[in-house]
Design an enzyme around this catalytic site. Structure first.
Site, PDB file in Angstrom:
ATOM      1  N   SER A 171       0.834  -1.194   0.000  1.00  0.00           N
ATOM      2  CA  SER A 171       0.000   0.000   0.000  1.00  0.00           C
ATOM      3  C   SER A 171       0.879   1.259   0.000  1.00  0.00           C
ATOM      4  O   SER A 171       1.790   1.370  -0.824  1.00  0.00           O
ATOM      5  CB  SER A 171      -0.951  -0.026   1.205  1.00  0.00           C
ATOM      6  OG  SER A 171      -1.955   0.962   1.079  1.00  0.00           O
ATOM      7  N   ASP A 230      -7.828  -5.246  -6.521  1.00  0.00           N
ATOM      8  CA  ASP A 230      -7.376  -4.264  -5.531  1.00  0.00           C
ATOM      9  C   ASP A 230      -7.599  -2.851  -6.067  1.00  0.00           C
ATOM     10  O   ASP A 230      -7.066  -2.466  -7.111  1.00  0.00           O
ATOM     11  CB  ASP A 230      -5.893  -4.496  -5.227  1.00  0.00           C
ATOM     12  CG  ASP A 230      -5.379  -3.580  -4.127  1.00  0.00           C
ATOM     13  OD1 ASP A 230      -6.146  -2.739  -3.625  1.00  0.00           O
ATOM     14  OD2 ASP A 230      -4.193  -3.709  -3.776  1.00  0.00           O
ATOM     15  N   HIS A 327      -7.010  -6.057  -1.419  1.00  0.00           N
ATOM     16  CA  HIS A 327      -5.903  -5.225  -0.954  1.00  0.00           C
ATOM     17  C   HIS A 327      -5.227  -5.831   0.275  1.00  0.00           C
ATOM     18  O   HIS A 327      -4.060  -5.538   0.548  1.00  0.00           O
ATOM     19  CB  HIS A 327      -6.405  -3.815  -0.619  1.00  0.00           C
ATOM     20  CG  HIS A 327      -5.311  -2.855  -0.271  1.00  0.00           C
ATOM     21  ND1 HIS A 327      -4.308  -2.520  -1.153  1.00  0.00           N
ATOM     22  CD2 HIS A 327      -5.047  -2.177   0.879  1.00  0.00           C
ATOM     23  CE1 HIS A 327      -3.481  -1.666  -0.579  1.00  0.00           C
ATOM     24  NE2 HIS A 327      -3.894  -1.442   0.660  1.00  0.00           N
TER      25      HIS A 327
END
Length: 649
Positions: A171, A230, A327
């Site tokens: 991320s 994602d 994610h």
């Protein structure tokens, strides 16, 4: 903020030691081959119809690199009191960034982009109309991490003591990892290799940023792993108005109402659709290689527009919940891909084509989760626009393969072109030999500079121009990502460019001063040198490891291709210094002339110059006479400039 060195389990250490000592590690860490279209000797020919993106994805997934990088991300996230963690194994250093702790430090409302600071990313900040720009919030977050003295000390220690470094993060941690990898690449001295592996990282920079990475040949140092649905890697393609009311971290997505999630999903999907059709440009552009992972496998793509296309097509058949769950699910994707490729790779879509090429494309489609001809999305009402046409993805993969073939074809065509221009170079070599042996004793440089309207001089000048055009076209292709990633490291081209530079740049310098351009633009070194020569300097310095013994004879070409430009500057200073009334400027010019004289004498002593430098009537010989004459008169300036006493002893 501080970090700690983590201790790995015995099994993890064993796996990494085996991996880093193997050829697979050498292969994976090579900047020109990492996660791109070439990885092993059997795959070198991109024109081969037997190669597909599935082949490369299989190799990447079957090595420990992705699994171990993910483990470092987990360790970083588990760290209580640090934004990052460092793991050392022998000469290898892992640097992992925490996604949870960093997430609170950047806001989506800060979506404007800003240029990279020159002092940290000098290699990418070379000026020009299109400056590399990155997400302002992510850059500010990196700078806040970099501002910590302990962090900087550790990074410099890694740079100076480690053979290789793997930088990773998930991320936002992945975006910070990318910026740190760029910092390493801009400042590395002795470090062997730099690899950056991110998981679900948001887009970082604009098209100029991506182009600058390509021009530096660093795209192969980055592998961005993206799971099928994602939304985070796709988030910045949405218009800023869609995120104007968002809170200050990526975690806000999980707290949105179902209605707002649906709206966010629609905006991101629609924006990607428009951009993927080249109907408009985005502020952000992919850079490096993208490894698309699903529970069926993985596919690798490195072309920016094709990455965007696949980001759109793979999201099109996703669910709202899956776009958020994916994610967090990289561990599962990586593990499944690893074991499926090693132990059991089954095909669920029916019979494979007898064509190896078509079979590879079909397997790649399945790995992307696109196995049927048309799949309707489950998120919204069924419309033609919301139908996923596998033909689009198929064409995108074929285009990626075609681009791969084009690189090698371009390389082959350039090799043919080089052989065709060799006679032009040979004619210049013959011209140089005839000038050096001429009775006027002017040498190669001055003979060309003072040439008359002869047919021979005209032909040599045309050859000079044609050779320059060839090498400029080569650089254009290289910077447009139309040549293999290791092209600038191939001995043939490194040596050919160096030979060309040493032979032809003196002619460029002669033409520059012959036409009086130094009076219009300034001296050659600062204002007239072609960019290709600066690039060839870099190629040679990065790839040349030769340390020749002392010379017993003068070089065929002066080893400093700018030698004659320095001679011209020194002679010009000798003219200007005689009328200079400012003591500070007078002494500065005197120091510059003295320094050049010393360097030139050293080169002559080491026989690093061509015999034409010492020709009786060459510009250098004239400089020596003028310099000796000035030195004999230097004491006359002492009453006016007392500071020159140091030059009189």
């Amino acid at each position: 903020m501080y970090t700690r060195t983590c201790q790995l389990s015995k099994s993890l250490k064993t796996n990494l030691n085996i991996f880093f000592s193997s050829n697979l590690f050498k292969l994976a860490t090579s900047p020109q081959t990492l996660f791109l279209t070439k990885t092993v000797k059997s795959m070198e020919s991109e024109a081969s119809s037997f190669e597909s993106s599935e082949t490369l994805a299989a190799l990447v997934a079957s090595t420990p690199l992705l699994e171990e990088s993910w483990k470092v991300c987990v360790v970083a996230d588990a760290s209580v009191d640090s934004h990052f963690t460092v793991i050392r194994i022998g000469g290898i250093a892992y640097v992992g960034f925490s996604s949870f702790k960093l997430a609170a430090g950047v806001g989506l409302s800060c979506r404007n982009i800003m240029r990279l600071p020159d002092e940290l990313f000098s290699s990418l900040c070379l000026g020009g109309p299109d400056l590399p720009m990155v997400h302002a919030g992510l850059l500010h977050l990196f700078l806040s991490v970099y501002a910590d003295n302990l962090f900087r000390d550790q990074m410099f220690e890694i740079m100076n003591t480690s053979k290789s470094v793997v930088i990773t993060g998930r991320s936002i941690g992945g975006a910070i990892a990318s910026l740190l990898a760029l910092w390493f690449l801009c400042h590395r001295r002795t470090i062997c290799s730099v690899i950056c592996i991110t998981f679900g990282s948001p887009m970082l920079g604009n098209e100029s940023f991506s182009r600058a990475i390509l021009q530096q040949r660093w795209a192969g140092n980055f592998c961005h792993v993206v799971s099928q649905h994602d939304i985070v890697p796709r988030l910045f393609f949405a218009p800023s108005i869609a995120l104007a009311s968002s809170s200050c971290s990526f975690q806000f997505i999980h707290h949105l109402s179902e209605e707002n999630k649906t709206q966010l999903f629609r905006v991101v999907l629609d924006s990607l659709g428009v951009i993927s059709q080249s109907e408009c440009k985005s502020s952000f552009c992919p850079s490096g290689s993208y490894l698309f992972c699903t529970n069926r496998g993985a596919v690798c793509v490195d072309n920016g527009m094709l990455v965007i296309k696949l980001l759109y097509l793979t999201l099109l058949n996703g669910l709202l919940n899956s776009s958020l769950e994916d994610h967090l699910g990289y561990a599962d994707f990586i593990q499944k891909a690893h074991w499926q490729f090693i132990e059991n790779r089954s095909f669920m879509g029916g019979n494979l084509s007898k064509s190896s090429y078509e079979a590879g494309i079909t397997l790649a489609l399945e790995s992307l989760g696109i196995a049927s001809h048309k799949i309707k999305t489950n998120n919204f009402a069924s419309t033609d626009k919301q139908e996923l046409n596998s033909e689009d993805a198929k064409e995108a993969l074929k285009k990626a393969k075609k681009l791969g073939r084009t690189r090698n074809l371009n390389s082959a065509n350039l090799a043919i072109g080089l052989s065709k221009i060799n006679p032009l170079r040979a004619q210049i070599e013959w011209y140089k030999a005839s000038c050096d042996n001429s009775g006027d004793q002017m040498g190669y440089y001055d003979s060309f500079k003072q040439r008359g309207a002869s047919k021979r001089g005209f032909k040599v000048n045309m050859n000079r121009i044609k050779l320059g055009q060839f090498w400029d076209s080569l650089i254009d292709k290289l910077e447009a990502n139309e040549l293999p990633y290791d092209f600038h490291k191939r001995e043939k081209w490194v040596c050919a460019s160096q030979f060309y530079k040493l032979l032809v740049e003196p002619l460029d310098i002669a033409e520059y001063y012959r036409n009086g351009m130094h009076r219009v633009k300034g001296h050659y070194m600062q204002h007239g040198r072609e960019r290709r020569y600066k690039i060839f300097d870099k190629w040679w310095s990065e790839n040349s490891t030769d340390h020749p013994n002392a010379r017993s004879r003068f070089a065929s070409s002066t080893q400093d291709s700018c030698f004659w430009a320095k001679v011209e500057e020194a002679r010009d200073r000798l003219i200007k210094i005689r009328t200079e009334g400012d003591e500070r400027k007078f002494i500065k010019m005197l120091k510059d002339i003295t320094k050049f004289d010393q360097n030139a004498r050293r080169m002559i002593e080491n026989k690093e110059v061509s015999p034409d430098v010492l020709a009786k009537n060459s510009s250098y010989s004239l400089f020596i006479e003028e310099w000796k004459e000035f030195q004999s008169q230097l004491q006359l300036f002492q009453p006016q400039f007392p500071g020159i006493q140091q030059f009189l002893s």
